[in-house]
Design a protein around this motif. Structure first.
Motif, PDB file in Angstrom:
ATOM      1  N   SER A  16     -19.844 -13.330 -23.974  1.00 30.22           N
ATOM      2  CA  SER A  16     -20.716 -14.073 -24.877  1.00 30.22           C
ATOM      3  C   SER A  16     -20.394 -15.559 -24.880  1.00 30.22           C
ATOM      4  CB  SER A  16     -20.654 -13.487 -26.285  1.00 30.22           C
ATOM      5  OG  SER A  16     -19.391 -13.710 -26.853  1.00 30.22           O
ATOM      6  N   MET A  17     -19.226 -15.936 -24.373  1.00 30.22           N
ATOM      7  CA  MET A  17     -18.910 -17.367 -24.251  1.00 30.22           C
ATOM      8  C   MET A  17     -19.680 -17.970 -23.075  1.00 30.22           C
ATOM      9  SD  MET A  17     -14.815 -17.538 -25.039  1.00 30.22           S
ATOM     10  CE  MET A  17     -14.591 -19.270 -24.618  1.00 30.22           C
ATOM     11  N   GLY A  18     -20.173 -17.107 -22.175  1.00 28.49           N
ATOM     12  CA  GLY A  18     -20.994 -17.603 -21.081  1.00 28.49           C
ATOM     13  C   GLY A  18     -20.645 -17.082 -19.707  1.00 28.49           C
ATOM     14  N   ALA A  19     -19.612 -16.230 -19.615  1.00 25.58           N
ATOM     15  CA  ALA A  19     -19.276 -15.693 -18.292  1.00 25.58           C
ATOM     16  C   ALA A  19     -20.418 -14.813 -17.787  1.00 25.58           C
ATOM     17  CB  ALA A  19     -17.983 -14.888 -18.381  1.00 25.58           C
ATOM     18  N   ASP A  20     -20.455 -14.613 -16.461  1.00 26.61           N
ATOM     19  CA  ASP A  20     -21.602 -13.944 -15.860  1.00 26.61           C
ATOM     20  C   ASP A  20     -21.504 -12.433 -15.834  1.00 26.61           C
ATOM     21  OD1 ASP A  20     -21.097 -16.717 -14.072  1.00 26.61           O
ATOM     22  OD2 ASP A  20     -23.127 -16.369 -14.818  1.00 26.61           O
ATOM     23  N   LYS A  21     -20.331 -11.927 -15.534  1.00 29.01           N
ATOM     24  CA  LYS A  21     -20.151 -10.482 -15.444  1.00 29.01           C
ATOM     25  C   LYS A  21     -18.697 -10.150 -15.666  1.00 29.01           C
ATOM     26  CE  LYS A  21     -20.390 -10.670 -10.272  1.00 29.01           C
ATOM     27  NZ  LYS A  21     -19.216 -11.295  -9.898  1.00 29.01           N
ATOM     28  N   ALA A  22     -18.409  -8.862 -15.686  1.00 27.10           N
ATOM     29  CA  ALA A  22     -17.029  -8.471 -15.969  1.00 27.10           C
ATOM     30  C   ALA A  22     -16.608  -7.248 -15.174  1.00 27.10           C
ATOM     31  CB  ALA A  22     -16.860  -8.199 -17.462  1.00 27.10           C
ATOM     32  N   VAL A  23     -15.300  -7.126 -15.047  1.00 25.46           N
ATOM     33  CA  VAL A  23     -14.695  -5.954 -14.435  1.00 25.46           C
ATOM     34  C   VAL A  23     -13.657  -5.434 -15.415  1.00 25.46           C
ATOM     35  CG1 VAL A  23     -13.237  -5.136 -12.538  1.00 25.46           C
ATOM     36  CG2 VAL A  23     -15.016  -6.854 -12.093  1.00 25.46           C
ATOM     37  N   HIS A  24     -13.780  -4.172 -15.782  1.00 27.81           N
ATOM     38  CA  HIS A  24     -12.821  -3.566 -16.711  1.00 27.81           C
ATOM     39  C   HIS A  24     -12.011  -2.553 -15.922  1.00 27.81           C
ATOM     40  CE1 HIS A  24     -12.263  -1.457 -20.920  1.00 27.81           C
ATOM     41  NE2 HIS A  24     -11.132  -1.645 -20.285  1.00 27.81           N
ATOM     42  N   VAL A  25     -10.709  -2.814 -15.787  1.00 29.44           N
ATOM     43  CA  VAL A  25      -9.840  -1.852 -15.116  1.00 29.44           C
ATOM     44  C   VAL A  25      -9.394  -0.871 -16.197  1.00 29.44           C
ATOM     45  CG1 VAL A  25      -7.843  -1.527 -13.625  1.00 29.44           C
ATOM     46  CG2 VAL A  25      -9.102  -3.683 -13.548  1.00 29.44           C
ATOM     47  N   LEU A  26      -9.962   0.299 -16.147  1.00 27.51           N
ATOM     48  CA  LEU A  26      -9.816   1.257 -17.244  1.00 27.51           C
ATOM     49  C   LEU A  26      -9.386   2.607 -16.702  1.00 27.51           C
ATOM     50  CD1 LEU A  26     -10.402   2.297 -20.164  1.00 27.51           C
ATOM     51  CD2 LEU A  26     -12.808   2.445 -19.518  1.00 27.51           C
ATOM     52  N   ASP A  27      -8.246   3.074 -17.152  1.00 24.08           N
ATOM     53  CA  ASP A  27      -7.729   4.360 -16.660  1.00 24.08           C
ATOM     54  C   ASP A  27      -6.604   4.776 -17.603  1.00 24.08           C
ATOM     55  OD1 ASP A  27      -6.272   6.368 -15.012  1.00 24.08           O
ATOM     56  OD2 ASP A  27      -7.569   5.649 -13.398  1.00 24.08           O
ATOM     57  N   ASP A  28      -6.639   6.014 -18.084  1.00 23.69           N
ATOM     58  CA  ASP A  28      -5.577   6.502 -18.977  1.00 23.69           C
ATOM     59  C   ASP A  28      -4.203   6.356 -18.333  1.00 23.69           C
ATOM     60  OD1 ASP A  28      -7.502   9.281 -20.348  1.00 23.69           O
ATOM     61  OD2 ASP A  28      -7.343   7.166 -20.936  1.00 23.69           O
ATOM     62  N   GLY A  29      -4.181   6.447 -17.004  1.00 18.30           N
ATOM     63  CA  GLY A  29      -2.914   6.358 -16.295  1.00 18.30           C
ATOM     64  C   GLY A  29      -2.262   4.989 -16.344  1.00 18.30           C
ATOM     65  N   LEU A  30      -2.963   4.014 -16.898  1.00 18.58           N
ATOM     66  CA  LEU A  30      -2.408   2.657 -16.966  1.00 18.58           C
ATOM     67  C   LEU A  30      -1.558   2.431 -18.197  1.00 18.58           C
ATOM     68  CD1 LEU A  30      -5.585   0.654 -15.900  1.00 18.58           C
ATOM     69  CD2 LEU A  30      -3.462   0.808 -14.611  1.00 18.58           C
ATOM     70  N   ALA A  31      -1.705   3.312 -19.189  1.00 17.33           N
ATOM     71  CA  ALA A  31      -1.018   3.087 -20.460  1.00 17.33           C
ATOM     72  C   ALA A  31       0.489   2.981 -20.257  1.00 17.33           C
ATOM     73  CB  ALA A  31      -1.333   4.219 -21.435  1.00 17.33           C
ATOM     74  N   GLY A  32       1.086   1.997 -20.853  1.00 16.41           N
ATOM     75  CA  GLY A  32       2.533   1.828 -20.764  1.00 16.41           C
ATOM     76  C   GLY A  32       2.996   1.060 -19.540  1.00 16.41           C
ATOM     77  N   SER A  33       2.068   0.496 -18.769  1.00 17.80           N
ATOM     78  CA  SER A  33       2.465  -0.264 -17.574  1.00 17.80           C
ATOM     79  C   SER A  33       3.234  -1.513 -17.964  1.00 17.80           C
ATOM     80  CB  SER A  33       1.228  -0.716 -16.786  1.00 17.80           C
ATOM     81  OG  SER A  33       0.469   0.374 -16.346  1.00 17.80           O
ATOM     82  N   ASP A  34       4.349  -1.747 -17.287  1.00 18.30           N
ATOM     83  CA  ASP A  34       5.080  -2.990 -17.557  1.00 18.30           C
ATOM     84  C   ASP A  34       4.496  -4.102 -16.681  1.00 18.30           C
ATOM     85  OD1 ASP A  34       8.205  -2.574 -15.626  1.00 18.30           O
ATOM     86  OD2 ASP A  34       6.104  -2.527 -15.006  1.00 18.30           O
ATOM     87  N   ALA A  35       5.119  -5.268 -16.710  1.00 23.05           N
ATOM     88  CA  ALA A  35       4.559  -6.417 -15.988  1.00 23.05           C
ATOM     89  C   ALA A  35       4.451  -6.146 -14.492  1.00 23.05           C
ATOM     90  CB  ALA A  35       5.414  -7.663 -16.250  1.00 23.05           C
ATOM     91  N   LEU A  36       5.485  -5.528 -13.933  1.00 23.14           N
ATOM     92  CA  LEU A  36       5.473  -5.284 -12.487  1.00 23.14           C
ATOM     93  C   LEU A  36       4.307  -4.376 -12.100  1.00 23.14           C
ATOM     94  CD1 LEU A  36       7.261  -6.031  -9.978  1.00 23.14           C
ATOM     95  CD2 LEU A  36       8.263  -3.756 -10.196  1.00 23.14           C
ATOM     96  N   ALA A  37       4.120  -3.285 -12.851  1.00 26.34           N
ATOM     97  CA  ALA A  37       3.037  -2.347 -12.554  1.00 26.34           C
ATOM     98  C   ALA A  37       1.678  -2.993 -12.820  1.00 26.34           C
ATOM     99  CB  ALA A  37       3.205  -1.074 -13.383  1.00 26.34           C
ATOM    100  N   THR A  38       1.583  -3.725 -13.921  1.00 28.41           N
ATOM    101  CA  THR A  38       0.315  -4.389 -14.269  1.00 28.41           C
ATOM    102  C   THR A  38      -0.092  -5.365 -13.174  1.00 28.41           C
ATOM    103  OG1 THR A  38       0.802  -4.212 -16.621  1.00 28.41           O
ATOM    104  CG2 THR A  38      -0.833  -5.847 -15.983  1.00 28.41           C
ATOM    105  N   SER A  39       0.887  -6.107 -12.662  1.00 32.16           N
ATOM    106  CA  SER A  39       0.555  -7.097 -11.636  1.00 32.16           C
ATOM    107  C   SER A  39       0.077  -6.403 -10.362  1.00 32.16           C
ATOM    108  CB  SER A  39       1.748  -8.004 -11.346  1.00 32.16           C
ATOM    109  OG  SER A  39       2.836  -7.274 -10.818  1.00 32.16           O
ATOM    110  N   ALA A  40       0.637  -5.250 -10.053  1.00 29.74           N
ATOM    111  CA  ALA A  40       0.201  -4.526  -8.852  1.00 29.74           C
ATOM    112  C   ALA A  40      -1.248  -4.080  -9.001  1.00 29.74           C
ATOM    113  CB  ALA A  40       1.104  -3.317  -8.605  1.00 29.74           C
TER     114      ALA A  40
END
Lengths: 259, 322
Positions: free
Chosen positions: A76-100
């Motif tokens: 709503s600020m004006g960006a054109d589109k979005a990508v949502h990385v959504l997966d139950d398996g992501l819960a609890g990811s630390d920085a290293l896993a998140t960056s991957a």
């Protein structure tokens, strides 16, 4: 120009933030979520650059289902589109896993410029933009208080404790921004309505070709062993100044051996 | 005993206090081995020896100043491969965290940031203490994969003097092309102040919106000087341009944990508290009796700071003279 702005939904600092017993992960369901403050500056910078140089701004966010609210707000600020990385398996990811995971998603989506807030208010690790630059093999222009693009070259003013550097690189690159870079715009009513129709693509671990063991708690390289609420501070002595407030304060400091 | 690498923070050859703190922590986990990236190691050697560095790996290259972060991460990765350390400790500055993050990716290791303490864990690894959510939750964490890479919050661990040989060990290092993507074109140093560094000081005097203007903020500097303290500022002050952003304490500024934090004309909104509420002793001056800062103050004065603070400065001066 293809600009991807990373957005994280974080618990409101004003609310009580809790860790889940056992795993010690952040209880994201417990508190209201909002866009990480520094990410608003990142979105604004992306919009300004696209406005000046042409191009598209894609919001990318890795988070549970309710992160969709923040993604929509970013749109709503004006960006054109979005990508949502959504997966139950992501819960609890630390920085290293998140960056991957984010690096894989950025690779899948493609980019000329990745813009992120320099730090999030929940974990406050401040490592993600640098990790992404490392994984993606592109220049890191972090802690930016000013960004200028000229052709395929990007120059930033990078702040540090002892002043600032002017840093230059060729695109594609990863930038992280600090609070002083700009003033984020408020979404207009028109922007809010338009955001409802903007496309949000969902990516999953399987879709990114990432095995389950490489993400979430299992895929993290760090873990919480235990945690406890810090005992609240004992109530202090508060006095009203009746012409002697400074004298009393000095007495307190002397008693505590600071003077 | 395995080595523990400590990346040295130095400015113009002068070793910063946080390096002494890291060497003290390193000694708990293994043999402290300092890593000096850039020229001038000879001038810092003695100080490193005085805090227990057994050796100092020296990569005397101009590349570290010329390219952002990546060359230092590469140097550390090279030393990780050759020295097989038990852990890597890096100062918790913005740059330090970025180096740590890149090193974690390079070595496939876990990284833990903003440690307020590190001790030897029962299983032989490092047990890291963190104070999350602005200090409201104390957490113990550890790295479970790879090598522990830990950034340590400045001024959280007291440094201990120790005798080390600090043997200078030259390291042959050349940054890869990939590490030279972000080139430093110019550097502008901030004005060096005679006051202590905000993240090294025992005492911090911080001013907020109540100071009213850049001129009004002068009373904060005068109190800081009377106490030999560092100066801090709330976000309202830096947003208004009354004081530079580098001095901002809070959620989007610096986190400090000094022995004494004086909050003057600061309401104590959560964004500010997140940056200072683990300070050992807190005093506050504010004309609003409902200001949230009083909830965390050990001593507070409800009054006009332009009356209270000058009187406090006079008292401090009188006591020092007697």
């Amino acid at each position: 120009m293809n600009i991807v702005v990373l957005v994280k939904q974080v618990p409101d600092t004003e609310s009580e933030r809790k860790l889940v017993p056992g795993a010690g992960t952040l209880d994201r369901a417990a508190a209201d979520g909002l866009i990480n403050e520094l990410d608003e500056y990142a979105i604004e910078e992306g919009l300004r650059i696209a406005g000046a140089h042409g191009g598209e701004v894609t919001i990318m966010s890795m988070g549970p289902a309710k992160a969709a609210e923040s993604i929509r707000k970013a749109l709503s600020m004006g960006a054109d589109k979005a990508v949502h990385v959504l997966d139950d398996g992501l819960a609890g990811s630390d920085a290293l896993a998140t960056s991957a995971v984010l690096a894989a998603a950025l690779g899948a989506v493609g980019f000329d410029l990745v813009i992120a807030g320099s730090e999030s208010t929940d974990a406050r690790t401040g490592v993600l933009p640098a990790m992404l630059a490392e994984r993606l093999g592109v220049p890191q222009l972090t802690q930016a208080s000013k960004v200028d693009i000229s052709g395929t070259s990007v120059t930033v003013r990078r702040v540090s404790d002892d002043g600032f550097d002017v840093v230059e690189a060729s695109l594609p690159a990863v930038i992280s921004v600090v609070e002083k870079i700009n003033e984020p715009r408020y979404p207009s009513f028109k922007g809010i309505m338009a955001a409802k129709k903007k496309p949000v693509q969902t990516l999953t671990l399987a879709g990114l070709g990432i095995p389950a063991e490489a993400a979430g708690l299992a895929g993290s390289a760090t873990q919480v062993c235990d945690f406890a609420a810090r005992p609240p501070r004992a109530a202090g002595v508060i006095v009203k100044d009746e012409g002697d407030g400074g004298v009393k304060a000095a007495a307190f400091l002397a008693e505590r051996k600071f003077i | 005993m395995a080595e523990v690498l400590v990346l040295v923070e130095q400015a113009g050859g002068e070793v910063k206090k946080v390096t002494a703190e890291l060497l003290t922590v390193a000694a708990r986990l293994g043999t402290p081995a300092a890593v000096w990236a850039g020229p001038g190691a000879e001038s810092g050697r003695e100080r490193l020896a005085g805090f227990g560095a057994a050796k100092v790996y020296v990569a005397d290259s101009a590349e570290f100043a010329s390219y952002v972060v990546a060359p230092k991460a590469e140097l550390l990765a090279q030393l990780v491969a050759s020295a097989s350390p038990a852990a890597v400790l890096i100062a918790g500055s913005a740059e330090g965290k970025e180096i740590a993050g890149r090193l974690a990716v390079k070595t496939g290791s876990g990284v833990l940031t903003d440690a307020v303490d590190v001790t030897a864990g029962q299983d032989g690894g490092a047990l890291v203490s963190q104070a999350n959510f602005g200090g409201s939750v104390n957490v113990h964490s550890k790295v479970k994969s790879g090598l522990p890479i830990i950034t340590v919050r400045p001024n959280a661990v007291a440094p201990s003097a120790a005798d080390g040989a600090a043997e200078l060990v030259p390291v042959s290092f050349a940054a890869s092309d990939a590490a030279k993507g972000a080139r430093v074109v110019s550097h502008e140093a901030a004005e060096r102040s005679a006051r202590p560094d905000l993240q090294e000081a025992q005492i911090v005097v911080s001013g907020g919106r109540g100071t009213g203007s850049a001129e009004g903020f002068g009373v904060i500097e005068r109190l800081a000087d009377a106490l030999g303290a560092a100066v801090g500022a709330s976000r309202a002050v830096t947003d208004a341009g009354w004081y530079p952003h580098a001095f901002q304490v809070g959620q989007t500024g610096k986190t400090v944990s000094p022995q004494l934090y004086a909050a003057v004309g600061i309401s104590g909104a959560i964004q500010h508290r997140a940056g200072m509420q683990t300070s050992k002793t807190i005093i506050a001056v504010n004309k609003d009796p409902e200001a949230p800062i009083f909830e965390i103050a050990d001593f507070g004065v409800v009054g006009d700071l332009f009356t209270v603070v000058p009187q406090l400065i006079d008292e401090i001066t009188k006591r020092k003279a007697s």
